[in-house]
Design a protein around this motif. Structure first.
Motif, mmCIF file in Angstrom:
data_model
loop_
_atom_site.group_PDB
_atom_site.id
_atom_site.type_symbol
_atom_site.label_atom_id
_atom_site.label_comp_id
_atom_site.label_asym_id
_atom_site.label_seq_id
_atom_site.Cartn_x
_atom_site.Cartn_y
_atom_site.Cartn_z
ATOM 1 N N LEU A 186 78.454 82.638 153.886
ATOM 2 C CA LEU A 186 78.370 83.660 154.937
ATOM 3 C C LEU A 186 79.193 84.910 154.633
ATOM 4 C CD1 LEU A 186 78.552 81.312 158.063
ATOM 5 C CD2 LEU A 186 76.516 82.385 157.054
ATOM 6 N N ILE A 187 80.037 84.846 153.619
ATOM 7 C CA ILE A 187 80.832 86.015 153.235
ATOM 8 C C ILE A 187 79.951 86.929 152.400
ATOM 9 C CG2 ILE A 187 82.850 86.849 151.954
ATOM 10 C CD1 ILE A 187 84.154 84.121 152.538
ATOM 11 N N GLU A 188 79.805 88.161 152.849
ATOM 12 C CA GLU A 188 78.963 89.125 152.150
ATOM 13 C C GLU A 188 79.849 90.066 151.333
ATOM 14 O OE1 GLU A 188 76.683 91.013 155.218
ATOM 15 O OE2 GLU A 188 75.679 89.141 155.767
ATOM 16 N N VAL A 189 79.575 90.134 150.046
ATOM 17 C CA VAL A 189 80.334 91.004 149.152
ATOM 18 C C VAL A 189 79.364 91.987 148.504
ATOM 19 C CG1 VAL A 189 81.934 91.116 147.197
ATOM 20 C CG2 VAL A 189 81.925 89.098 148.679
ATOM 21 N N GLU A 190 79.708 93.265 148.625
ATOM 22 C CA GLU A 190 78.898 94.308 147.993
ATOM 23 C C GLU A 190 79.614 94.746 146.718
ATOM 24 O OE1 GLU A 190 77.639 98.895 148.955
ATOM 25 O OE2 GLU A 190 77.849 97.516 150.651
ATOM 26 N N TYR A 191 78.902 94.665 145.585
ATOM 27 C CA TYR A 191 79.467 94.992 144.284
ATOM 28 C C TYR A 191 78.769 96.209 143.681
ATOM 29 C CZ TYR A 191 81.133 90.095 144.215
ATOM 30 O OH TYR A 191 81.730 88.897 144.490
ATOM 31 N N GLU A 192 79.520 96.939 142.870
ATOM 32 C CA GLU A 192 78.939 97.917 141.948
ATOM 33 C C GLU A 192 79.162 97.328 140.563
ATOM 34 O OE1 GLU A 192 80.050 102.230 140.097
ATOM 35 O OE2 GLU A 192 80.318 102.002 142.266
ATOM 36 N N LEU A 249 87.120 78.774 147.417
ATOM 37 C CA LEU A 249 87.160 80.145 146.916
ATOM 38 C C LEU A 249 85.754 80.704 146.743
ATOM 39 C CD1 LEU A 249 89.857 79.724 144.121
ATOM 40 C CD2 LEU A 249 90.161 80.794 146.355
ATOM 41 N N LYS A 250 85.556 81.932 147.195
ATOM 42 C CA LYS A 250 84.320 82.676 146.916
ATOM 43 C C LYS A 250 84.572 83.405 145.613
ATOM 44 C CE LYS A 250 80.541 85.222 148.420
ATOM 45 N NZ LYS A 250 79.304 84.496 148.588
ATOM 46 N N ARG A 251 83.704 83.159 144.620
ATOM 47 C CA ARG A 251 83.907 83.711 143.283
ATOM 48 C C ARG A 251 82.837 84.732 142.949
ATOM 49 N NH1 ARG A 251 87.592 80.859 140.364
ATOM 50 N NH2 ARG A 251 88.312 78.923 141.277
ATOM 51 N N SER A 252 83.201 85.675 142.105
ATOM 52 C CA SER A 252 82.282 86.737 141.705
ATOM 53 C C SER A 252 81.206 86.197 140.762
ATOM 54 C CB SER A 252 83.047 87.850 140.993
ATOM 55 O OG SER A 252 82.150 88.729 140.360
ATOM 56 N N PRO A 253 79.948 86.624 140.989
ATOM 57 C CA PRO A 253 78.897 86.254 140.053
ATOM 58 C C PRO A 253 78.814 87.219 138.863
ATOM 59 C CG PRO A 253 77.938 87.398 141.917
ATOM 60 C CD PRO A 253 79.421 87.293 142.184
ATOM 61 N N TYR A 254 79.728 88.199 138.824
ATOM 62 C CA TYR A 254 79.713 89.219 137.774
ATOM 63 C C TYR A 254 81.006 89.173 136.977
ATOM 64 C CZ TYR A 254 76.081 90.863 140.888
ATOM 65 O OH TYR A 254 74.972 90.926 141.687
ATOM 66 N N ALA A 255 80.921 89.601 135.717
ATOM 67 C CA ALA A 255 82.094 89.623 134.840
ATOM 68 C C ALA A 255 82.934 90.882 135.032
ATOM 69 C CB ALA A 255 81.661 89.509 133.386
ATOM 70 N N HIS A 256 82.320 91.956 135.538
ATOM 71 C CA HIS A 256 83.046 93.215 135.722
ATOM 72 C C HIS A 256 82.305 94.004 136.795
ATOM 73 C CE1 HIS A 256 84.775 97.105 133.687
ATOM 74 N NE2 HIS A 256 85.534 96.696 134.678
ATOM 75 N N ALA A 257 82.941 94.230 137.924
ATOM 76 C CA ALA A 257 82.291 94.951 139.014
ATOM 77 C C ALA A 257 83.330 95.476 139.990
ATOM 78 C CB ALA A 257 81.318 94.044 139.760
ATOM 79 N N ILE A 258 83.041 96.628 140.573
ATOM 80 C CA ILE A 258 83.875 97.180 141.639
ATOM 81 C C ILE A 258 83.474 96.496 142.946
ATOM 82 C CG2 ILE A 258 84.399 99.259 142.978
ATOM 83 C CD1 ILE A 258 83.889 100.870 140.399
#
Length: 170
Positions: A129-135, A43-52
């Motif tokens: 290699l999975i690129e995720v763009e967050y706000e 699983l690729k997991r978010s490095p943020y607690a709250h993000a779009i």
């Protein structure tokens, strides 16, 4: 009384028929099973607690030899309708959001993508290699802060019912 003592388990060492196999390394565990065409998931997991989640690009991961699939919430039916019936009925978007972030991440480590590959090492490499763009948004760190006016809203469409005669929420 002797019969009752015979069935007493507390304070006794049980007979372990698999004990010898375990201590000698002959026992088989789930991690020892290798089946034809078996895949490994990560699983690729978010490095943020709250993000779009603005964008997920898995094209580089999918191009990696040995990667069979990359799954995101976009691969699921997330229509705004109710799934199930009765007490357990839920909006499909929230069902998917329980295991893969849908539109935004709600906690640190919230999975945003899943990889299936022919080895655990390839699956780990594919995650990079999975690129995720967050706000990045302000997180809600405790319940008291969450109920204060102006606190970040995790689910903007979910609201509690207003008390009778109260002014509607903005």
């Amino acid at each position: 009384m002797a019969v009752a003592d015979e069935y007493r388990l507390l304070g006794k060492a049980p007979i372990r028929p698999d004990g010898v196999d375990k201590v000698t390394g002959r026992a088989n565990y789930a991690a020892d099973v290798f089946l034809p065409r078996m895949l490994y998931g990560r699983l690729k997991r978010s490095p943020y607690a709250h993000a779009i989640i603005k964008k997920i690009d898995a094209s580089k991961a999918l191009a990696l030899p040995g990667v069979e699939a990359v799954v995101t919430s976009a691969d699921f039916d997330t229509t705004d309708e109710i799934a199930g019936s009765g007490f357990g009925a839920q909006n499909r978007q929230y069902l998917v959001g329980n295991f893969l972030a849908f539109e935004k991440v709600l906690f640190y480590g919230h999975p945003v993508a899943a990889v299936a590959a022919t080895s655990p090492h390839i699956a780990e490499d594919a995650l990079d290699l999975i690129e995720v763009e967050y706000e990045v948004l302000e997180p809600v760190m405790d319940a008291r802060r969450a109920i204060e006016p102006g606190s970040p809203i995790l689910h903007p469409r979910l609201r509690t019912a207003e008390p009778v005669g109260a002014a509607p929420a903005p």
